[in-house]
Design a protein around this motif. Structure first.
Motif, short mmCIF file in Angstrom:
data_model
loop_
_atom_site.label_atom_id
_atom_site.label_comp_id
_atom_site.label_asym_id
_atom_site.label_seq_id
_atom_site.Cartn_x
_atom_site.Cartn_y
_atom_site.Cartn_z
N LYS A 3 -0.38 -3.58 -6.44
CA LYS A 3 0.31 -4.13 -5.26
C LYS A 3 0.77 -5.57 -5.54
CE LYS A 3 -0.69 -5.00 -0.32
NZ LYS A 3 -0.67 -6.46 -0.18
N TYR A 32 3.57 -5.62 -8.08
CA TYR A 32 4.80 -5.12 -7.45
C TYR A 32 5.42 -6.21 -6.57
CZ TYR A 32 7.87 -2.15 -4.62
OH TYR A 32 8.97 -1.60 -3.98
N GLU A 33 4.58 -6.89 -5.82
CA GLU A 33 5.08 -7.92 -4.89
C GLU A 33 5.60 -9.15 -5.63
OE1 GLU A 33 1.81 -8.21 -2.15
OE2 GLU A 33 2.60 -6.58 -0.89
N PRO A 51 10.19 2.48 -7.75
CA PRO A 51 9.27 2.78 -6.63
C PRO A 51 7.84 2.99 -7.11
CG PRO A 51 11.21 4.20 -6.57
CD PRO A 51 11.22 3.51 -7.90
N HIS A 65 6.27 4.50 -0.01
CA HIS A 65 6.39 3.78 -1.28
C HIS A 65 6.44 2.29 -1.00
CE1 HIS A 65 10.65 2.46 -1.29
NE2 HIS A 65 10.89 3.58 -0.61
N GLY A 66 6.15 1.53 -2.03
CA GLY A 66 6.08 0.09 -1.86
C GLY A 66 4.76 -0.32 -1.23
N THR A 67 4.73 -1.55 -0.72
CA THR A 67 3.47 -2.08 -0.20
C THR A 67 3.58 -2.48 1.27
OG1 THR A 67 4.05 -4.32 -0.87
CG2 THR A 67 2.85 -2.99 -2.48
N TRP A 81 8.38 -7.29 2.15
CA TRP A 81 9.63 -7.53 1.42
C TRP A 81 9.31 -8.07 0.04
CZ3 TRP A 81 14.03 -5.56 2.99
CH2 TRP A 81 14.22 -5.31 4.35
N VAL A 82 10.02 -7.57 -0.95
CA VAL A 82 9.84 -8.07 -2.31
C VAL A 82 11.17 -8.59 -2.81
CG1 VAL A 82 9.19 -7.47 -4.67
CG2 VAL A 82 8.03 -6.37 -2.75
#
Lengths: 191, 195
Positions: free
Chosen positions: B14, B17-18, B25, B187-189, B192-193
């Motif tokens: 996480k 990813y961030e 994804p 999908h994602g956390t 916003w990334v």
């Protein structure tokens, strides 16, 4: 062999169907091959007639579930078999497009070449003579498949002399590619 | 791999990813650690095959795949299709796609008279598809060495399975089934990334 005016000549003309039978017999004699499809143990389509020299113990007769058949072929190949997976008409192979395109054709890339399964797919353009099977039984989608498939090699076999050579080559191909062989039902009895 | 290590792995992913380092994804797992640890006790990690979905991190770790190898694959953008031949692990991002492949593997195991099994993890929407039902029927009737595990979080992406099918099918004999509430978004956390 015959003899005319002192010259020997070959009176055994190479035939499309007999070359297919010879090719399947060759593949059937390999330890790691397995044949899968509908109407491969039982009569019902032209491909059946090319498998007469393959012992039944090498055949998996499956229900009508084309996409599952393609996935099963891939699964068999992941564990060391070389499946020859048979689709009697090109129109029926369309139903297996998902497993063919999304899995078999992508597995080398997705696994970074950890898996190089070899599946030999056979299909046939439905014959139009003497009976025309109509638009759902006689289509030729060769160009579409050539455009979509990136790893699976597409071979359209038009001449009897190319048949055995290409099947043998597909089995022994060291690049471990899968192959799609497109036969022509009208050639079974005309070439 | 214990519960806390599983949770920590996803927390680490996480974070990565961030930070914008994973340009693909990710589908994080969570809230199902206990159920999976229990199921994986039945799996022979050396011989059995495991086939999984786009949400596969926990399955891969519990199959014994090293966490650092898995993390590298995820950073390379391969989270949705983790595949490791050595560990007999295959996953796919196509709904239902793994089921026929698992069936073929199980058939090959039976033909070769091997002792291993194939374990297939699917979600509750995949469980309702025709592809599951024809493959389940084939595997039962042919007595193939395959086990299905249904992981029911009630959602397919964000569509409630029950909303589309009105009611859920009965769980057939021999199918492992558990319910859980999704911890992370599809999908994602959830944030916003900036890529």
């Amino acid at each position: 062999m015959g003899r005319v005016a002192g010259y020997y000549f070959n009176i055994m003309k190479i035939k499309y169907k007999s070359e297919l039978i010879k090719s399947m017999k060759y593949l059937g004699n390999k330890k790691d091959t397995i044949f899968i499809g509908q109407s491969i143990k039982f009569t019902g389509n032209a491909i059946y007639n090319t498998l007469t020299e393959v012992p039944n113990k090498k055949k998996i007769e499956v229900p009508v579930f084309e996409d599952t058949q393609m996935g099963m072929s891939l699964g068999l190949a992941l564990n060391g078999f070389v499946p020859i997976t048979c689709y009697p008409r090109f129109d029926f192979l369309i139903v297996a497009f998902n497993q063919l395109v999304n899995h078999l054709d992508k597995i080398k890339f997705m696994s970074e070449n950890q898996f190089n399964p070899k599946v030999i797919i056979r299909t046939s353009i439905g014959s139009k003579h003497p009976l025309n099977g109509g638009v759902q039984h006689t289509q030729d989608y060769t160009e579409v498949f050539e455009k979509v498939l990136t790893e699976v090699k597409v071979v359209n076999i038009k001449e009897p002399k190319d048949i055995f050579y290409n099947f043998k080559k597909a089995y022994h191909d060291k690049s471990k590619c899968s192959y799609l062989f497109i036969e022509d039902g009208d050639f079974y009895n005309s070439k | 791999m214990n519960k806390q290590k599983l949770i920590n792995f996803e927390l680490d992913i996480k974070k990565v990813y961030e930070s914008g380092k994973i340009k693909a994804p990710i589908h994080l797992s969570g809230n199902n650690e206990d159920q999976l640890i229990k199921i994986f006790k039945k799996i022979n990690n050396k011989n059995d095959w495991v086939l999984s979905t786009w949400r596969n991190h926990y399955h891969a770790l519990l199959k014994g795949i090293p966490a650092d190898w898995l993390k590298k694959q995820i950073i390379k953008g391969r989270s949705m299709g983790i595949i490791n031949k050595k560990y007999k692990f295959y996953s796919s991002a196509i709904v239902g796609g793994i089921i026929p492949i698992a069936l073929g593997l199980a058939k090959s195991i039976k033909l070769k008279k091997e002792k291993s099994k194939v374990w297939v993890f699917i979600g509750d929407m995949t469980f309702e598809t025709g592809i599951f039902h024809e493959c389940y029927k084939y595997s039962k009737n042919h007595n193939l060495p395959i086990k299905f595990v249904v992981e029911d979080n009630g959602l397919s992406t964000n569509t409630p399975t029950k909303e589309t099918w009105i009611k859920k099918s009965k769980i057939p004999r021999g199918v492992y089934y558990y319910k859980y509430k999704r911890k992370y978004p599809h999908h994602g956390t959830g944030g916003w990334v900036l890529f």
